[in-house]
Each structure stands twice: as structure tokens, then as C-alpha cells.
Design an enzyme around this catalytic site. Sequence first.
Site, mmCIF file in Angstrom:
data_model
loop_
_atom_site.group_PDB
_atom_site.id
_atom_site.type_symbol
_atom_site.label_atom_id
_atom_site.label_comp_id
_atom_site.label_asym_id
_atom_site.label_seq_id
_atom_site.Cartn_x
_atom_site.Cartn_y
_atom_site.Cartn_z
ATOM 1 N N ASN A 130 0.826 -1.220 0.000
ATOM 2 C CA ASN A 130 0.000 0.000 0.000
ATOM 3 C C ASN A 130 0.857 1.265 0.000
ATOM 4 O O ASN A 130 0.586 2.201 -0.758
ATOM 5 C CB ASN A 130 -0.941 0.010 1.207
ATOM 6 C CG ASN A 130 -1.951 -1.119 1.142
ATOM 7 O OD1 ASN A 130 -2.036 -1.816 0.136
ATOM 8 N ND2 ASN A 130 -2.705 -1.304 2.203
ATOM 9 N N HIS A 167 -17.871 36.251 -31.235
ATOM 10 C CA HIS A 167 -18.970 35.476 -31.834
ATOM 11 C C HIS A 167 -18.573 34.890 -33.190
ATOM 12 O O HIS A 167 -19.430 34.696 -34.052
ATOM 13 C CB HIS A 167 -20.229 36.335 -32.012
ATOM 14 C CG HIS A 167 -20.566 37.181 -30.820
ATOM 15 N ND1 HIS A 167 -21.299 36.715 -29.756
ATOM 16 C CD2 HIS A 167 -20.220 38.462 -30.501
ATOM 17 C CE1 HIS A 167 -21.419 37.673 -28.845
ATOM 18 N NE2 HIS A 167 -20.759 38.743 -29.264
ATOM 19 N N SER A 202 -7.274 12.102 -48.503
ATOM 20 C CA SER A 202 -8.511 11.321 -48.522
ATOM 21 C C SER A 202 -8.321 10.143 -49.459
ATOM 22 O O SER A 202 -7.618 10.245 -50.469
ATOM 23 C CB SER A 202 -9.648 12.213 -49.012
ATOM 24 O OG SER A 202 -10.675 11.427 -49.567
ATOM 25 N N LYS A 223 -7.961 16.544 -51.458
ATOM 26 C CA LYS A 223 -8.029 16.832 -50.024
ATOM 27 C C LYS A 223 -6.687 16.837 -49.311
ATOM 28 O O LYS A 223 -5.810 16.023 -49.576
ATOM 29 C CB LYS A 223 -8.902 15.767 -49.348
ATOM 30 C CG LYS A 223 -10.352 15.950 -49.626
ATOM 31 C CD LYS A 223 -10.907 17.096 -48.821
ATOM 32 C CE LYS A 223 -12.292 16.748 -48.394
ATOM 33 N NZ LYS A 223 -12.572 16.921 -47.047
ATOM 34 N N GLU A 239 -7.571 17.934 -35.518
ATOM 35 C CA GLU A 239 -8.854 17.295 -35.176
ATOM 36 C C GLU A 239 -8.665 16.226 -34.100
ATOM 37 O O GLU A 239 -9.479 16.093 -33.180
ATOM 38 C CB GLU A 239 -9.492 16.676 -36.430
ATOM 39 C CG GLU A 239 -10.025 17.743 -37.386
ATOM 40 C CD GLU A 239 -10.417 17.184 -38.750
ATOM 41 O OE1 GLU A 239 -10.541 15.953 -38.899
ATOM 42 O OE2 GLU A 239 -10.598 17.989 -39.673
HETATM 43 N N1 ARG Z 1 -1.851 -3.101 -7.517
HETATM 44 C C1 ARG Z 1 -2.219 -2.459 -6.312
HETATM 45 C C2 ARG Z 1 -2.659 -1.030 -6.631
HETATM 46 O O1 ARG Z 1 -2.394 -0.559 -7.650
HETATM 47 C C3 ARG Z 1 -1.070 -2.435 -5.379
HETATM 48 C C4 ARG Z 1 -1.467 -2.383 -3.937
HETATM 49 C C5 ARG Z 1 -1.993 -3.659 -3.504
HETATM 50 N N2 ARG Z 1 -2.339 -3.652 -2.120
HETATM 51 C C6 ARG Z 1 -3.241 -4.511 -1.643
HETATM 52 N N3 ARG Z 1 -3.499 -4.381 -0.396
HETATM 53 N N4 ARG Z 1 -3.834 -5.380 -2.373
HETATM 54 O O2 ARG Z 1 -3.332 -0.393 -5.877
#
Ligand code: ARG
Length: 459
Positions: free
Chosen positions: A110, A156, A277, A283, A290
Site C-alpha cells: 500500500n 462570436h 482522402s 483533399k 482534429e
Molecule cells: N496493484 C495495487 C494497486 O495498484 C497495489 C497495492 C496492492 N495492495 C493490496 N493491499 N492489495 O493499488
Amino acid sequence: MAQLWGGRFTKETDRLVYNFNASISFDKKFYEQDIRGSIAHVTMLAKQGILTEEEKEKIIAGLKDIQSDVESGKLEITEEYEDIHSFVEANLIDRIGEPGKKLHTGRSRNDQVALDMRLYTRDEIEELDRLLRELLEVLLKLMKENLETYMPGFTHLQKAQPVTLAHHLGAYFEMFKRDRLRMKDIRRRMNYCPLGAGALAGTTYPLDREYTAELLGFDGPTLNSMDSVSDRDYLIELLSAMSTVMMHLSRFSEEIIIWNSNEYQFVDIDDAYSTGSSIMPQKKNPDIAELVRGKTGRVYGALMSLLTTMKGIPLAYNKDMQEDKELVFDAIDTTKGCLALFTGMIRTMKFNKKNMENSAKHGFTNATDAADYLVNHGVPFRDAHGIVGKLVLYCIDKNKALDDMSLEEFKTISPVFEEDIYDAISMKTCVEMRNTIGAPGKAAMEKAIAAGEAYLQEE
Ligand code: ARG
């Protein structure tokens, strides 16, 4: 299926679940940042006595080998791993054995993914900034070359008053300058290191978070571990800033498409930036402009998508947040691609100065100045407005520009007109009389260009 977390499970993950959950197909994009973060992490662990020097050396050497093997193509990041973090760790253990198993001490995926995404985003902000700068340089160069290229200014989409090409381009210079300032601002706010936040509640190891932050070029560690693993604000800010960049590019593209049309012929897009084109041989289409206009929608979409993803997520980490990556990666790649191509397109574009000036002349853009001429000769403005209105009507009827009228014709509508009217309503006079700050007159534009140059020199 290679996972880091088999211990607690008695059954294999269902294949569909595995695929649904896996992120390696896209998070492999930040393998370099993942390795960079791991090197800083083990350096800190060794400094704190959590790893030995020898373990640290082995881990770092192994990580560097992985990086160079990936870069040389010797090692392929395959989808048999769940994510880039698992890939790097499993490979490290394969290579160096026991010490490799200590890499993840005091860390969770995490805080690891929060770090990787920040490092990746920070690198990309620098690249976006560089591309914006390049665009500003091209604009400034074109501005310097077109201080006396007269063209109609529009409101405008109707011809309003004459300006110069330098002035028109200068408007975009200001927009893209603000875009750069936004990038700088986001970088400053996001530049804090989440590593050490652990899964959500920090760790029991005596980590030196300030040291890790410093090693990775951050201004310091983040200050709340739950926020650290679940903050995606900076991505939303970046998506918003990129949406604004795209909005600016899209407006500019729209103008170029109009200017390049058969009716306007203000510009010729270079052959290298146009397409043909399959059926109509005559063209030459402005496809790049675009596409830039079209791709703007993708970046806006990513912003709305991430805002929606984040809105119901309780603290702290939840898997929903994995969705940030594909959105942000695509938006960054799209914005960078559009900036680079757009810059190339305007750098090589030809401006048909004669057509621009003629268009300004034949659109009565000097009507306000004709009225001002009468005012300067004692006619109240409201009367002057009416007189010039009649002149315009007469010219429409005779299919001529104000400048093409004879003095007799002028005089039949108002005896106040004299020979000097021609000078008073010439494109040059109309523009050159406008010299307040920000106006199109040459003297005012020269100041704006000097300010632009000073800005680019500093930043
Ligand atoms: N692939 C996960 C993400 O992008 C990584 C973190 C995973 N953590 C977990 N507790 N499963 O968020």
C-alpha cells in the site's frame, strides 16, 4: 500465478479472479520507480540497523541487475506475476536467495504503490513541463516574427477589430504559461514521501522516514499514515491540470482547423502534418488538429472517472484505487503526445499573411476606428456610431471595404470626413493606436514579448 500472499489460503485463486485483480499489465510501466523506491528503502533499513550492510549490498546489486536486464530486454515482465511489486521481489529472491526475502521488511504494497505512483507522476510532470515550455518557445518565436501581421480579431466568430497574429498567439502564450504554473504548483504540493506508512498504521520498526524521503528527492515524509496510502488528490489535480491543457490545445486546434479551411486560408498546415482522402484527390485534411480536439474528451473522462472512483472509498487503502493507474497513464500519454504533435504542427505551419490582412480589411474591423475619427472631430459617439453604420451598409451594397471608398463617397454620408480618414482607418493605425498594457499595438506587444522572454529565462 505468482502471488506474495499464499500462506493464509487453502485454494488456488480462480483464474478469472486472478486476471480481474492483477495489475501487472499496466503497473509494469513504473518498474524503474519501483526499483528506485526499493533501493532507498533498503538503504534506510541498513542505516537503521534493521538490515546488515552486506544484505543491503546484495539486495541493491540484485535490484540493479533486474533493472538492467529489463532494460536490455533480457528479462521480460510477464503476466504470471500479480503486479510489478511481486515481479521485482520474486525475481530478486530467485537471484540472490535469502537476503531478497528481507526487502519487504517494514513496508506494505500500500505504501509501496503510493510511492511508485508519486515517483512516476513526478517524473511525468517534469516531462509535461518540458513539452509546455517547448510550445511556449515556438509561440514566442512566432510572436516576434508577426508583430505587424494584421488579422481580424473575432467575437462570436464575427470579425470585430483588427489585431495582429502576434497578439492572437500571445493569448495562447498566457494560457500555456498558466498551465505550466499549475504543473509546478501540483509538483510542490505532492512532493512528500508516503513510504513508511506501511499498510495504513505505520510500522513497529524504527524507520527513518525523513531519510528515505530525502534519498528520493522529496521535501519530507507525509504526515498521516492513513492519508499516505489513500491520498489520490494529486492525481485528480494533475488530471484537472491536464484537462485544462487539453482544453487550451483543443480551442487552438479548432481555430487552426477554421484558419486552414478553404474559406479562410489563413494558414497552410505542412504536408508532414496533414493527411489525404482515400477518395477525394484534392483533399489535405487537418487531422492532427482534429485528433487533438478529439482526444481532449479522453482526458476529461479520466478526471471524471477518478473523481467518481474516489468518492465513496472509506479510509484507508481499498482496491478501487488500483483504477487510478490506467486512467492517469492514458491521460498523461495522451496529453504528452498532443503537446508534442501540436508544437510540431504550428512550428511548420505557413501563415498566409496577405489573406489575414485582406480578411481584416473586408470585414469592417476598422469600423470602430472610423467612428472614433468622427468623435475626434467633434461628433458625439452615438451619432458617429450611426454614421458609420450607414457607411457599412453602403459598402455592403457596393461590395467594397471602408478603405476602398472615395472621399466623395465618405462625404456624402458625413461632411466631417477629410483626406486623413484613410490613414485613420488603415490596419496599421487601427492596431498601432492600441498600446495599453495587453493590447495588440507593436509597442505593447514588444513589452509582452520581453516579459515572456524573461519568464522563459527564469523558468
Ligand atoms: N496493484 C495495487 C494497486 O495498484 C497495489 C497495492 C496492492 N495492495 C493490496 N493491499 N492489495 O493499488
